[in-house]
Design a protein around this motif. Structure first.
Motif, PDB file in Angstrom:
ATOM      1  N   ARG A  20      65.484  69.436  77.037  1.00  0.00           N
ATOM      2  CA  ARG A  20      66.197  69.081  75.818  1.00  0.00           C
ATOM      3  C   ARG A  20      66.738  70.311  75.092  1.00  0.00           C
ATOM      4  O   ARG A  20      67.892  70.340  74.687  1.00  0.00           O
ATOM      5  CB  ARG A  20      65.224  68.320  74.913  1.00  0.00           C
ATOM      6  CG  ARG A  20      65.808  67.769  73.670  1.00  0.00           C
ATOM      7  CD  ARG A  20      64.776  66.956  72.893  1.00  0.00           C
ATOM      8  NE  ARG A  20      64.441  65.699  73.516  1.00  0.00           N
ATOM      9  CZ  ARG A  20      65.160  64.594  73.455  1.00  0.00           C
ATOM     10  NH1 ARG A  20      66.279  64.575  72.782  1.00  0.00           N
ATOM     11  NH2 ARG A  20      64.763  63.494  74.061  1.00  0.00           N
ATOM     12  N   VAL A  21      65.888  71.325  74.909  1.00  0.00           N
ATOM     13  CA  VAL A  21      66.239  72.495  74.098  1.00  0.00           C
ATOM     14  C   VAL A  21      66.012  73.791  74.878  1.00  0.00           C
ATOM     15  O   VAL A  21      65.458  73.779  75.978  1.00  0.00           O
ATOM     16  CB  VAL A  21      65.431  72.514  72.787  1.00  0.00           C
ATOM     17  CG1 VAL A  21      65.809  71.337  71.897  1.00  0.00           C
ATOM     18  CG2 VAL A  21      63.943  72.497  73.059  1.00  0.00           C
ATOM     19  N   GLU A  22      66.398  74.910  74.281  1.00  0.00           N
ATOM     20  CA  GLU A  22      66.344  76.210  74.952  1.00  0.00           C
ATOM     21  C   GLU A  22      64.961  76.555  75.500  1.00  0.00           C
ATOM     22  O   GLU A  22      64.842  77.119  76.582  1.00  0.00           O
ATOM     23  CB  GLU A  22      66.803  77.310  73.986  1.00  0.00           C
ATOM     24  CG  GLU A  22      66.982  78.651  74.651  1.00  0.00           C
ATOM     25  CD  GLU A  22      67.568  79.689  73.708  1.00  0.00           C
ATOM     26  OE1 GLU A  22      67.421  80.884  74.022  1.00  0.00           O
ATOM     27  OE2 GLU A  22      68.160  79.315  72.696  1.00  0.00           O
ATOM     28  N   ASN A  28      69.522  73.451  79.584  1.00  0.00           N
ATOM     29  CA  ASN A  28      69.030  72.329  78.791  1.00  0.00           C
ATOM     30  C   ASN A  28      70.167  71.502  78.195  1.00  0.00           C
ATOM     31  O   ASN A  28      71.326  71.918  78.167  1.00  0.00           O
ATOM     32  CB  ASN A  28      68.101  72.848  77.697  1.00  0.00           C
ATOM     33  CG  ASN A  28      68.817  73.817  76.775  1.00  0.00           C
ATOM     34  OD1 ASN A  28      69.603  73.412  75.926  1.00  0.00           O
ATOM     35  ND2 ASN A  28      68.570  75.122  76.948  1.00  0.00           N
ATOM     36  N   SER A  30      70.813  70.617  75.085  1.00  0.00           N
ATOM     37  CA  SER A  30      71.424  71.164  73.878  1.00  0.00           C
ATOM     38  C   SER A  30      72.506  72.183  74.226  1.00  0.00           C
ATOM     39  O   SER A  30      73.597  72.170  73.650  1.00  0.00           O
ATOM     40  CB  SER A  30      70.342  71.805  73.000  1.00  0.00           C
ATOM     41  OG  SER A  30      70.915  72.372  71.857  1.00  0.00           O
ATOM     42  N   LYS A  31      72.210  73.053  75.170  1.00  0.00           N
ATOM     43  CA  LYS A  31      73.188  74.072  75.585  1.00  0.00           C
ATOM     44  C   LYS A  31      74.418  73.420  76.228  1.00  0.00           C
ATOM     45  O   LYS A  31      75.554  73.798  75.934  1.00  0.00           O
ATOM     46  CB  LYS A  31      72.543  75.048  76.571  1.00  0.00           C
ATOM     47  CG  LYS A  31      73.481  76.160  76.995  1.00  0.00           C
ATOM     48  CD  LYS A  31      72.780  77.161  77.906  1.00  0.00           C
ATOM     49  CE  LYS A  31      73.714  78.280  78.308  1.00  0.00           C
ATOM     50  NZ  LYS A  31      73.025  79.244  79.182  1.00  0.00           N
ATOM     51  N   GLU A  68      69.608  64.338  74.949  1.00  0.00           N
ATOM     52  CA  GLU A  68      70.011  65.455  74.087  1.00  0.00           C
ATOM     53  C   GLU A  68      71.498  65.753  74.224  1.00  0.00           C
ATOM     54  O   GLU A  68      72.182  65.959  73.231  1.00  0.00           O
ATOM     55  CB  GLU A  68      69.201  66.707  74.418  1.00  0.00           C
ATOM     56  CG  GLU A  68      69.459  67.868  73.489  1.00  0.00           C
ATOM     57  CD  GLU A  68      68.960  67.641  72.076  1.00  0.00           C
ATOM     58  OE1 GLU A  68      69.536  68.245  71.145  1.00  0.00           O
ATOM     59  OE2 GLU A  68      67.998  66.873  71.867  1.00  0.00           O
TER      60      GLU A  68
END
Length: 115
Positions: A20-22, A28, A30-31, A68
């Motif tokens: 989901r996130v870094e 991920n 988000s990126k 995400e």
């Protein structure tokens, strides 16, 4: 209406998107959303076209990546269901990815119901 825009997750981002996130890893959701998906969606909105996102060539998938990236994009742009459906098209690319295509579409529609 302009020709649809195309985005390949495998060739333009990674064949192994996950998380989901870094802190979940370098590829991920988000990126992907911030660097590729949102800029393309904004351009497509301006040009009154759609974005076809290809799942072809991706070797693994994670629900958190999809939620995400795609759910997050819908929330960021505050897209209602009809607009989300016309703006974002998912191409499985391969028969074995059809279940992932349905999963992405589910995340898109769930996020869009809020607008």
């Amino acid at each position: 209406m302009a020709e649809p825009m195309h985005l390949s997750i495998a060739s333009e981002f990674s064949p192994f998107p996950a998380g989901r996130v870094e802190s979940d890893g370098p590829f991920n959701g988000s990126k992907f959303r911030e660097t590729l998906l949102l800029p393309m969606l904004k351009q497509a909105l301006t040009n009154q076209t759609s974005v076809i996102v290809s799942l072809a060539g991706v070797m693994s998938f994670g629900s958190s990546f999809f939620e995400e990236a795609f759910g997050g994009a819908v929330r960021s742009l505050e897209l209602p269901t009809h607009k989300a459906r016309s703006l974002i098209k998912i191409d499985a690319g391969e028969a074995e990815n059809e279940r992932y295509q349905r999963l992405v579409e589910k995340h898109i529609l769930k996020a869009a119901k809020k607008f």
